[in-house]
Design an enzyme around this catalytic site. Structure first.
Site, mmCIF file in Angstrom:
data_model
loop_
_atom_site.group_PDB
_atom_site.id
_atom_site.type_symbol
_atom_site.label_atom_id
_atom_site.label_comp_id
_atom_site.label_asym_id
_atom_site.label_seq_id
_atom_site.Cartn_x
_atom_site.Cartn_y
_atom_site.Cartn_z
ATOM 1 N N GLY A 7 0.405 -57.444 -19.175
ATOM 2 C CA GLY A 7 1.016 -56.686 -18.091
ATOM 3 C C GLY A 7 0.972 -57.471 -16.802
ATOM 4 C CB CYS A 8 0.833 -56.229 -13.350
ATOM 5 S SG CYS A 8 0.421 -56.785 -11.696
ATOM 6 C CG PHE A 9 0.587 -62.361 -12.717
ATOM 7 C CD1 PHE A 9 0.738 -61.789 -11.466
ATOM 8 C CD2 PHE A 9 1.486 -63.356 -13.084
ATOM 9 C CE1 PHE A 9 1.743 -62.195 -10.599
ATOM 10 C CE2 PHE A 9 2.495 -63.767 -12.223
ATOM 11 C CZ PHE A 9 2.623 -63.182 -10.977
ATOM 12 C CD1 TRP A 10 -0.463 -60.213 -8.507
ATOM 13 C CD2 TRP A 10 0.313 -58.197 -7.958
ATOM 14 N NE1 TRP A 10 0.643 -60.387 -7.716
ATOM 15 C CE2 TRP A 10 1.141 -59.168 -7.363
ATOM 16 C CE3 TRP A 10 0.606 -56.859 -7.742
ATOM 17 C CZ2 TRP A 10 2.237 -58.840 -6.571
ATOM 18 C CZ3 TRP A 10 1.694 -56.526 -6.956
ATOM 19 C CH2 TRP A 10 2.506 -57.512 -6.378
ATOM 20 C CB CYS A 11 -3.528 -55.335 -13.318
ATOM 21 S SG CYS A 11 -2.451 -54.446 -12.165
#
Length: 180
Positions: A10-14
């Site tokens: 998923g989102c790489f920030w997360c």
């Protein structure tokens, strides 16, 4: 000696925020992998047409953290049963995927899928894909949780529950849980 593994969940920030809190992790870099456009931009990848996944490349010390343990954390902190989706993030760029550098990593990844599947009623859809060219994401994506995420509503909704799960289920592996 540092080893590296590349994961998309998923989102790489997360995913970056989770693994920066894991004992034995030496580095986490956000980037793009698995597509067919050279030097993709965030905007291109978010459009879902390049074939890339938002991913992280984790550098870890195998004397402190075994790859199997790292992969167990990966499966516990994202929904590996959602095809091309994590929560509100939809599209192939948010797929659950692993990119082994060699046969030994691929074997560990297959074993981790089996362990994760044993705890799921729905099928795991995580793919094991060939290691292709890694493209580092733009600078403002690196260390996003520390630099910008705490003022981003999306991050505030998604990251703290992932960190709570890490700190509860893998307390001995969490930097924050050990120092608390």
């Amino acid at each position: 000696m540092t080893e590296y593994v590349t994961l998309a969940g998923g989102c790489f920030w997360c995913t970056e925020a989770v693994f920066k809190d894991v004992i034995g992790v030496e580095s986490v870099e956000s980037g793009y992998i698995g597509g067919d456009v050279e030097n993709p931009t965030y905007k291109q990848v978010c459009g879902g047409d390049t074939g890339h996944a938002e991913a992280i490349r984790i550098g870890f010390d195998p004397a402190q953290l075994q790859l199997g343990d790292l992969l167990d954390i990966f499966f516990a902190t994202h929904d590996a049963t959602q095809l091309n989706r994590q929560g509100n993030d939809v599209g192939p760029q948010y797929r659950s995927a692993m990119f082994p550098v060699d046969d030994a990593q691929e074997t560990e990844m297959r074993a981790a899928i089996e362990r994760a599947q044993a705890d799921q009623s729905r099928p795991i859809v995580t793919t094991i894909e060939p290691m292709t060219i890694w493209y580092e994401a733009e600078g403002y994506h690196q260390d996003y949780w520390e630099t910008s995420g705490r003022t981003n509503g999306y991050c505030m909704a998604v990251i703290p529950p992932k960190l709570q799960k890490l700190r509860k289920s893998f307390a001995a592996r969490s930097k924050a849980a050990v120092t608390a």
